[in-house]
Enzyme design. Sequence first.
Site, short mmCIF file in Angstrom:
data_model
loop_
_atom_site.label_atom_id
_atom_site.label_comp_id
_atom_site.label_asym_id
_atom_site.label_seq_id
_atom_site.Cartn_x
_atom_site.Cartn_y
_atom_site.Cartn_z
N HIS A 114 33.37 42.62 43.00
CA HIS A 114 34.77 42.98 43.23
C HIS A 114 35.00 43.28 44.70
CE1 HIS A 114 38.11 46.21 42.93
NE2 HIS A 114 38.66 45.01 43.00
N SER A 115 36.02 42.66 45.27
CA SER A 115 36.49 42.97 46.62
C SER A 115 35.34 42.83 47.64
CB SER A 115 37.11 44.37 46.63
OG SER A 115 37.86 44.58 47.80
N TRP A 116 35.02 43.90 48.38
CA TRP A 116 33.87 43.85 49.30
C TRP A 116 32.59 43.46 48.58
CZ3 TRP A 116 29.76 47.33 48.63
CH2 TRP A 116 28.74 47.21 49.58
N HIS A 124 44.67 45.60 42.31
CA HIS A 124 43.31 45.50 42.84
C HIS A 124 42.35 46.43 42.11
CE1 HIS A 124 40.55 44.04 45.87
NE2 HIS A 124 40.18 45.27 46.17
#
Length: 238
Positions: free
Chosen positions: A75-77, A221
Site C-alpha cells: 500500500h502506498s509507500w 487512501h
Amino acid sequence: MSETFVLITGAWHGGWAWRPVAEHLRAAGHRVLTPTLPGLHDGDDPTGYHLSDVVDAVVELVEREELRDVTLVGHSWGGYPVTGAAPRLVGRLRKVVYWSAFVPAAGKSLFDEVPPPSQELFGGLAAASGNNSVALPLEVWQAAFMNDAPEEVQRAIHALMVPQPFQYFTETVEPLDVAALGVPVAYVLSSEDVALPPGEYGWDRFPGRIGVTPLSAPGSHEACFTEPAGLAEALLRA
C-alpha cells in the site's frame, strides 16, 4: 481455496493498520500476515534504518515462515519494499498486488514522485525533526488521506501513527521487470483516493508501469479502515 497474504503498509503505519482487512480475509479462510516494518515500530529510532532494511525484512519474513504461493500486497509507500522484495521471492509468490501504491521507476525515489508542495513539506518536516523523520500533519491526513471518515475517527487513527524515516522517501529500489518476474501483477486503486492530486502526479500513472488496468475498490487512501470489506474483496479479485 485458501491463500496466503502478506500485507505491507504504507508510510507512518504498522501492521496494525491492516487488521480490519485481515479479519475479512481470515473469515474467508485465508492466512494473513501483517508485519510492522523496521523503523515503524513505536519507539524505533528513525535514523537507524535504510530502505534496504525494510526490503530485507519482507524477504526474511516470507522465508522464515516458509511461506509459499504468497499474494504480496503493498500500500502506498509500501510499493517500494514490495518491489524490492518480489524478485528475491519469486519462487514463493502467487501474485504481487499494488493498492493505491507507488510503482517505482528506475532511479526515482518516492520524494521524486510527489508534487513539489509535498516535497517542500516532507523536506521541511525532516529538517526540523532532529532525527530526519516526517510526522504527517493532522490537517493533511484529514483532507487527503482519510477524507471519508468522521473527524473523531481521523484523529484516533492519526494518533497511532509514527514518524516516517525520511530516507525511506529519498532512497530507491530497482524497478520491477514484470516479464522477468514471471508472476502475475495487479493494481487496485481506491475510488476516493485523493492523497495524490489528479494529473501529472496522480495515482493513474502507476498501473501503466506494470502494464495493467487498475481494479477499482471503494474508499479513500485509508480504505483499510473505512472500507475494509470492499478492499478485501478487491484484493481477492485482483
